[in-house]
Design an enzyme around this catalytic site. Structure first.
Site, PDB file in Angstrom:
ATOM      1  N   ARG A 173      -2.542  -8.850  -1.531  1.00 31.20           N
ATOM      2  CA  ARG A 173      -3.745  -9.234  -2.264  1.00 31.20           C
ATOM      3  C   ARG A 173      -3.491  -9.108  -3.763  1.00 31.20           C
ATOM      4  O   ARG A 173      -2.576  -8.402  -4.192  1.00 31.20           O
ATOM      5  CB  ARG A 173      -4.914  -8.338  -1.861  1.00 31.20           C
ATOM      6  CG  ARG A 173      -5.340  -8.455  -0.410  1.00 31.20           C
ATOM      7  CD  ARG A 173      -6.399  -7.434  -0.099  1.00 31.20           C
ATOM      8  NE  ARG A 173      -5.946  -6.079  -0.404  1.00 31.20           N
ATOM      9  CZ  ARG A 173      -6.725  -5.020  -0.467  1.00 31.20           C
ATOM     10  NH1 ARG A 173      -8.024  -5.145  -0.267  1.00 31.20           N
ATOM     11  NH2 ARG A 173      -6.228  -3.832  -0.729  1.00 31.20           N
ATOM     12  N   THR A 227       5.459  -2.363  12.047  1.00 33.03           N
ATOM     13  CA  THR A 227       5.077  -1.006  12.439  1.00 33.03           C
ATOM     14  C   THR A 227       3.626  -0.730  12.064  1.00 33.03           C
ATOM     15  O   THR A 227       3.187   0.412  12.101  1.00 33.03           O
ATOM     16  CB  THR A 227       5.990   0.046  11.775  1.00 33.03           C
ATOM     17  OG1 THR A 227       5.937  -0.124  10.348  1.00 33.03           O
ATOM     18  CG2 THR A 227       7.429  -0.087  12.247  1.00 33.03           C
ATOM     19  N   GLU A 238      -2.255  -1.573  24.261  1.00 35.52           N
ATOM     20  CA  GLU A 238      -1.370  -0.430  24.478  1.00 35.52           C
ATOM     21  C   GLU A 238      -2.021   0.551  25.448  1.00 35.52           C
ATOM     22  O   GLU A 238      -3.250   0.631  25.510  1.00 35.52           O
ATOM     23  CB  GLU A 238      -1.076   0.258  23.133  1.00 35.52           C
ATOM     24  CG  GLU A 238      -0.373  -0.636  22.133  1.00 35.52           C
ATOM     25  CD  GLU A 238      -0.054   0.077  20.814  1.00 35.52           C
ATOM     26  OE1 GLU A 238      -0.335   1.292  20.697  1.00 35.52           O
ATOM     27  OE2 GLU A 238       0.484  -0.578  19.910  1.00 35.52           O
ATOM     28  N   GLY A 288       0.830  -1.202   0.000  1.00 32.75           N
ATOM     29  CA  GLY A 288       0.000   0.000   0.000  1.00 32.75           C
ATOM     30  C   GLY A 288       0.859   1.245   0.000  1.00 32.75           C
ATOM     31  O   GLY A 288       1.984   1.249  -0.505  1.00 32.75           O
ATOM     32  N   ARG A 289       0.328   2.303   0.610  1.00 36.87           N
ATOM     33  CA  ARG A 289       1.021   3.588   0.588  1.00 36.87           C
ATOM     34  C   ARG A 289       2.379   3.522   1.293  1.00 36.87           C
ATOM     35  O   ARG A 289       3.376   4.005   0.765  1.00 36.87           O
ATOM     36  CB  ARG A 289       0.134   4.658   1.233  1.00 36.87           C
ATOM     37  CG  ARG A 289      -1.149   4.944   0.466  1.00 36.87           C
ATOM     38  CD  ARG A 289      -2.116   5.810   1.257  1.00 36.87           C
ATOM     39  NE  ARG A 289      -2.597   5.121   2.444  1.00 36.87           N
ATOM     40  CZ  ARG A 289      -2.195   5.366   3.683  1.00 36.87           C
ATOM     41  NH1 ARG A 289      -1.308   6.306   3.914  1.00 36.87           N
ATOM     42  NH2 ARG A 289      -2.686   4.691   4.709  1.00 36.87           N
ATOM     43  N   ILE A 290       2.418   2.930   2.477  1.00 39.73           N
ATOM     44  CA  ILE A 290       3.673   2.880   3.231  1.00 39.73           C
ATOM     45  C   ILE A 290       4.579   1.782   2.693  1.00 39.73           C
ATOM     46  O   ILE A 290       5.793   1.976   2.538  1.00 39.73           O
ATOM     47  CB  ILE A 290       3.389   2.684   4.734  1.00 39.73           C
ATOM     48  CG1 ILE A 290       2.601   3.876   5.273  1.00 39.73           C
ATOM     49  CG2 ILE A 290       4.692   2.516   5.507  1.00 39.73           C
ATOM     50  CD1 ILE A 290       2.164   3.733   6.713  1.00 39.73           C
ATOM     51  N   ARG A 327       0.163  -3.112  12.696  1.00 41.44           N
ATOM     52  CA  ARG A 327      -0.731  -3.450  13.799  1.00 41.44           C
ATOM     53  C   ARG A 327      -0.356  -4.819  14.328  1.00 41.44           C
ATOM     54  O   ARG A 327      -0.082  -5.745  13.556  1.00 41.44           O
ATOM     55  CB  ARG A 327      -2.203  -3.454  13.344  1.00 41.44           C
ATOM     56  CG  ARG A 327      -2.748  -2.084  12.945  1.00 41.44           C
ATOM     57  CD  ARG A 327      -2.802  -1.114  14.102  1.00 41.44           C
ATOM     58  NE  ARG A 327      -3.376   0.169  13.736  1.00 41.44           N
ATOM     59  CZ  ARG A 327      -2.700   1.190  13.244  1.00 41.44           C
ATOM     60  NH1 ARG A 327      -1.395   1.070  13.034  1.00 41.44           N
ATOM     61  NH2 ARG A 327      -3.311   2.320  12.960  1.00 41.44           N
ATOM     62  N   HIS A 333       5.190   2.417  19.989  1.00 38.53           N
ATOM     63  CA  HIS A 333       4.256   2.910  18.966  1.00 38.53           C
ATOM     64  C   HIS A 333       4.532   4.378  18.612  1.00 38.53           C
ATOM     65  O   HIS A 333       3.676   5.254  18.787  1.00 38.53           O
ATOM     66  CB  HIS A 333       2.807   2.742  19.411  1.00 38.53           C
ATOM     67  CG  HIS A 333       1.857   2.676  18.241  1.00 38.53           C
ATOM     68  ND1 HIS A 333       0.613   2.117  18.327  1.00 38.53           N
ATOM     69  CD2 HIS A 333       1.984   3.096  16.955  1.00 38.53           C
ATOM     70  CE1 HIS A 333       0.005   2.186  17.155  1.00 38.53           C
ATOM     71  NE2 HIS A 333       0.825   2.785  16.301  1.00 38.53           N
TER      72      HIS A 333
END
Length: 329
Positions: free
Chosen positions: A175, A234, A265, A153-155, A236, A285
């Site tokens: 995917r 980084t 958390e 994805g974006r990251i 979830r 986090h």
């Protein structure tokens, strides 16, 4: 409007340029973390718009039932910590922009910091020097090692570029649609999920946590990793099958992990099995915690509040709540 901002640990938000957008509103900023429903309800009794910093506080039915003046929850990104059905029942609008096309460069940069810190054993080396000793062991280089990006994805796409800059072959698993996009952008796709975990020297997770991705990384996947490999998370904690990473590290496959996220958390117990692990580099986090990232995020969050105040809410994730407006007072 009466606006409350929760969990601003270092009192950063009011120092951001975008905070000026809330001029004319009554704003309360809370710098500690409170989970007990009664205490939260007391703090938020008069709140009309609630600002959340990511998933630091859960907003569920028992709390919403005690906040009759609450009309809007404004935040950014995903919202597994918010009971959307309860918000619908109580007529509380949730505005949460998904910022399509705009990656969190702060998180991507931090991911790469963890890769370097883990493989070059930076925490151990710093601790050794502070203890009056010299070098504390031998690290590993990145050039020529295979970087695996799980979730393109974006990251993930940004981190793939960092790997290429460091001379790493990059493999992607995701995917079908994301794999197709990765191939179109010039990246190699793994032959299978099994091959992905077996072949990569560094694997970095970059997926949203939704029902379909919860536990998507299994104990069997981790067992296929090399004893010299590093797993980085980084994104979830829930992407990994519960307990699987701790067990895998004890078994030696992978040999190391670097994690910034946890099932529950904040983590404040040094006996937490990952924090206490000799082959895990753990951080609290902080992937997105930079002033620049905060400015981007809170500018959007405050724009959502202003849009609601103007009678035209934006980025509404629960349109049913629009049909049940709450009374003010």
């Amino acid at each position: 409007m009466k606006i409350s901002i929760l969990d601003d640990y270092f009192d950063t938000v009011r120092t951001l340029p975008c905070f000026a957008k809330l001029a004319g509103h009554e704003v309360a900023v809370w710098n500690d973390h409170v989970e007990e429903v009664g205490a939260l309800a007391g703090r938020l009794a008069d709140t009309e718009a609630l600002v959340l910093i990511r998933e630091r506080t859960k907003i569920e039915a028992p709390l919403l039932e005690r906040l009759p003046r609450l009309r809007l929850i404004s935040q950014r990104s995903v919202y597994p910590h918010i009971d959307i059905a309860a918000c619908d029942r109580h007529g509380v609008i949730v505005s949460s922009g998904q910022h399509p096309g705009t990656p969190s460069y702060a998180t991507a940069e931090f991911t790469w910091a963890l890769v370097l810190a883990a493989l070059r054993r930076l925490p151990q080396q710093v601790a050794s020097l502070k203890a009056g000793r010299w070098q504390a062991g031998v690290g590993s280089s990145l050039r020529g090692k295979t970087l695996g990006i799980y979730g393109y994805g974006r990251i993930g796409s940004v981190v793939a570029g960092y790997g290429k800059a460091f001379g790493m072959p990059v493999l992607v698993w995701a995917r079908d649609a994301s794999l197709a996009r990765a191939r179109a952008e010039g990246w190699a796709a793994a032959a299978s999920k099994e091959a992905f975990f077996a072949e990569c020297d560094v694997i970095s997770l970059h997926m949203r946590l939704v029902p379909a991705t919860r536990g998507i990384v299994t104990a069997a996947d981790l067992a296929r990793m090399k004893p010299t490999a590093l797993l980085v998370n980084t994104s979830r904690a829930g992407l990994i099958e519960p307990g699987a990473l701790v067990a895998a590290l004890r078994a030696g496959r992978p040999g190391q992990a670097a994690v910034d996220v946890y099932e529950t958390e904040p983590v404040t117990d040094p006996r937490h099995p990952l924090v206490a692990s000799e082959n895990a580099l753990c951080t609290p986090h902080i992937g997105y915690v930079t002033r620049e990232e905060y400015e981007i995020q809170f500018s959007d969050i405050f724009d959502q509040i202003l849009a609601y105040a103007a009678g035209a809410p934006i980025n509404v994730v629960n349109p049913e709540a629009l049909q049940r407006p709450r009374g003010g007072g």
